[in-house]
Design an enzyme around this catalytic site. Structure first.
Site, short mmCIF file in Angstrom:
data_model
loop_
_atom_site.label_atom_id
_atom_site.label_comp_id
_atom_site.label_asym_id
_atom_site.label_seq_id
_atom_site.Cartn_x
_atom_site.Cartn_y
_atom_site.Cartn_z
N CYS A 271 0.91 9.19 4.65
CA CYS A 271 0.98 8.02 5.53
C CYS A 271 2.44 7.62 5.73
CB CYS A 271 0.17 6.86 4.94
SG CYS A 271 1.01 5.99 3.61
N GLU B 104 0.30 10.06 -3.23
CA GLU B 104 1.67 10.58 -3.18
C GLU B 104 2.64 9.66 -3.92
OE1 GLU B 104 -0.49 10.22 -0.75
OE2 GLU B 104 -0.10 11.54 0.94
#
Ligand code: THU
Length: 159
Positions: free
Chosen positions: A111, A74
């Site tokens: 995360c 990401e």
């Protein structure tokens, strides 16, 4: 003293329920897993971002023998976009992940560090980033990282 309920709303759907543009971004995230460098976890994460002007960037996790030096898919995608188009807001982010059995059945969620970076991206451009989490069972759609981050920390909290 009182209890405060913090609630989140996300959408679950099948790929067929999405627009062609949305499916294309998810497909890019799936393809990005092919570029992942994950010799330690063997967990290949791909991400794709789309900017307001339609430009797209991909990212994937980049691991390191010194484990904390690893960067998630990401952030790789978000930073690639922001390095090359620093003034163009990011409107969408798609994420997909594969292990030795193929793409995960359940969508993989970003995360904590990536959530904070997505939050900063929303703050930076004063615009929500719509997030698509792909799993073979279906797709989670999240309208803003705020849905995954109650009581988040941003610049305004320091003022
Ligand atoms: N990983 C990501 O790329 N994104 C996430 O949201 C979760 C974890 C990567 C980091 C590492 O390379 C591997 O997955 C196992 O943690």
């Amino acid at each position: 003293m009182k209890e405060i309920q913090l609630t989140s709303t996300i959408t679950f759907c099948q790929l067929e329920e999405l627009s062609a543009e949305e499916r294309a971004l998810i497909e890019k995230a799936k393809q990005a897993t092919e570029n992942s460098y994950a010799p330690y976890s063997h967990f290949n994460v791909g991400a794709a971002v789309r900017l307001n002007d339609g430009t797209e960037f991909i990212g994937c996790n980049q691991e390191n023998a010194a484990f904390p030096a690893t960067v998630c898919g990401e952030r790789t995608a978000l930073f690639a976009a922001q390095a090359q188009c620093p003034t163009t807001p990011i409107s969408q982010l798609a994420i997909a992940a594969r292990n030795e059995n193929g793409f995960t059945a359940e969508p993989v969620s970003p995360c904590g560090v990536c959530r904070q970076v997505i939050l900063e991206t929303e703050e930076r451009f004063s615009q929500p980033v719509k997030i698509y989490l792909y799993g073979t069972n279906g797709v989670y759609i999240i309208d803003s990282i705020h849905q995954l981050m109650p009581l988040s920390f941003v610049d305004a909290n320091m003022r």
